[in-house]
Design a protein around this motif. Sequence first.
Motif, PDB file in Angstrom:
ATOM      1  N   ILE A 139       1.219  -1.281  -0.122  1.00 52.02           N
ATOM      2  CA  ILE A 139       0.135  -0.279   0.058  1.00 52.02           C
ATOM      3  C   ILE A 139       0.953   1.250   0.224  1.00 52.02           C
ATOM      4  CG2 ILE A 139      -1.796   1.066   1.668  1.00 52.02           C
ATOM      5  CD1 ILE A 139      -2.672  -1.071   2.596  1.00 52.02           C
ATOM      6  N   GLY A 140       1.633   1.480  -1.460  1.00 50.12           N
ATOM      7  CA  GLY A 140       2.415   2.092  -1.296  1.00 50.12           C
ATOM      8  C   GLY A 140       1.589   3.690  -2.344  1.00 50.12           C
ATOM      9  N   LEU A 141       3.136   4.730  -2.606  1.00 45.73           N
ATOM     10  CA  LEU A 141       2.915   5.572  -3.627  1.00 45.73           C
ATOM     11  C   LEU A 141       2.694   5.145  -4.653  1.00 45.73           C
ATOM     12  CD1 LEU A 141       6.729   7.505  -2.379  1.00 45.73           C
ATOM     13  CD2 LEU A 141       4.011   8.068  -2.288  1.00 45.73           C
ATOM     14  N   TYR A 142       2.773   4.378  -5.679  1.00 43.13           N
ATOM     15  CA  TYR A 142       2.998   4.431  -6.935  1.00 43.13           C
ATOM     16  C   TYR A 142       1.730   3.265  -7.268  1.00 43.13           C
ATOM     17  CZ  TYR A 142       7.968   4.119  -5.869  1.00 43.13           C
ATOM     18  OH  TYR A 142       9.212   4.369  -5.033  1.00 43.13           O
ATOM     19  N   TYR A 143       0.722   3.150  -6.668  1.00 43.07           N
ATOM     20  CA  TYR A 143      -0.389   2.912  -6.938  1.00 43.07           C
ATOM     21  C   TYR A 143      -1.574   4.050  -7.624  1.00 43.07           C
ATOM     22  CZ  TYR A 143       2.549  -0.023  -6.334  1.00 43.07           C
ATOM     23  OH  TYR A 143       3.368  -1.656  -5.943  1.00 43.07           O
ATOM     24  N   ASP A 144      -1.744   4.631  -6.480  1.00 46.16           N
ATOM     25  CA  ASP A 144      -3.097   6.124  -7.018  1.00 46.16           C
ATOM     26  C   ASP A 144      -4.128   5.950  -5.818  1.00 46.16           C
ATOM     27  OD1 ASP A 144      -3.967   8.575  -7.471  1.00 46.16           O
ATOM     28  OD2 ASP A 144      -5.191   7.582  -9.268  1.00 46.16           O
ATOM     29  N   LEU A 145      -3.893   4.802  -5.066  1.00 40.38           N
ATOM     30  CA  LEU A 145      -4.450   4.826  -4.149  1.00 40.38           C
ATOM     31  C   LEU A 145      -5.617   5.548  -3.162  1.00 40.38           C
ATOM     32  CD1 LEU A 145      -2.975   2.158  -2.369  1.00 40.38           C
ATOM     33  CD2 LEU A 145      -4.415   1.526  -4.259  1.00 40.38           C
TER      34      LEU A 145
END
Length: 420
Positions: free
Chosen positions: A242-248
């Motif tokens: 659940i990090g920076l690269y997924y636009d969550l």
Amino acid sequence: MAEKKRLLIYAHYYIPDIASTGQILRELAEGMLDVFDITVICVVPSYLGTIEDKYKTQKYYKEEINGVKVLRIRVPEFNKINKISRIKNILGYFFGAMAATFKVGKQDYVFSISQPPILGGLLGVWGKWMKRAKFIYNIQDFNPEQTIAVGYSKNKFILKAMMWFDKFSCKRSNLVITVGHDLVKTLENRFKEKKVPKCVLINNWIDEKEIHPLEDTNKGVVDFRVKYGLADKFVIMYSGNIGLYYDLENIIKVIEEFKDSTTKDGKKVIFAFVGAGSILDKLLLYKKKKQLDNVLFIPYQDKKNLIYSLNAGDVHWCVNAKGIKGVSCPSKYYGLAAAGKPVIGVLEKGSEVQWLIETSGNGYYCEPEDYKSIKKQIHMFINTDMDDLKIMGKKGREYLEKYLTKDVSVRKYAEEILKL
């Protein structure tokens, strides 16, 4: 019988750490033991930031795991949202691995991945020089391209330096291995008309014998659903970092619009996030602020439980932020396909996994930041009959069994290394 060639692998994380690259490298190393004598240099188990007391007394720890020699480096503990502590941890690994190189004897090949960014490649160059060995650079993620894509840094001097150093590592390698067609193009674009380093494409994988479809009535799946409040719900799951690269942070705003949604047969729609990472606290805060009872957060699962957690989802997200095409390939897709689950893809057209979803027919996809289309996709899945969803998921499993098995990819690695 000829003596096996010796292969040194630099792996930031290795089992029992749950990092996806650590799991891949474990299966790669164990799968090539018939060809190579393999040593792994990695950190003590610490992926989530904390370190067990038994790994706090020495600088190095020697182990043997399933025939692979493992030399672990003690590093400082860290907090994933504290940049300074993370940098100290990463540098602890980098300099510790450089020193550890002198403890592993003669090597014929040195294998390093692109983690940590830039430093992973430089470790490979160091190992090549110190061991007078052939260097294989496995690029899972391109940096600084990834850093630029998510806006993690806008310092032009730093970004230019990062590019220089990683191109340096590519040029010093005897072979670059990437994990997607779009990543091959990125390597070619880096060098434009100049000499492109020797490169091959080998897909990532998941062990399709360990992860496979289970019936909804399977005890492990039922127990997982009951434990985490998923029983009798329609579960759209995100599993992984659940990090920076997924636009969550923006995707959860779309999820908010499905607060009171149900399927045609009356099941409440739940969005489950399984894992941890640098923006987890932000998502937890948003859930609390907006009182989203349709959103659940579930801790990382041990590998032995991964088959149950993946099978507990009715539909799975596979997402990347805009600009990640050609930069990174979300390995989580292979687990979703192995479990026979339909995929909701938020991926740029032409990226490796978007191509896999389209080719296999195991899901829908749209472009990152196209939130109207993301919303439309969710509606489509909610209103699709369960039997049709299962057929969709089965297509992904069948494609994986035909083209993307662990044995096929591991064999390719061994063959390409021995050609050098």
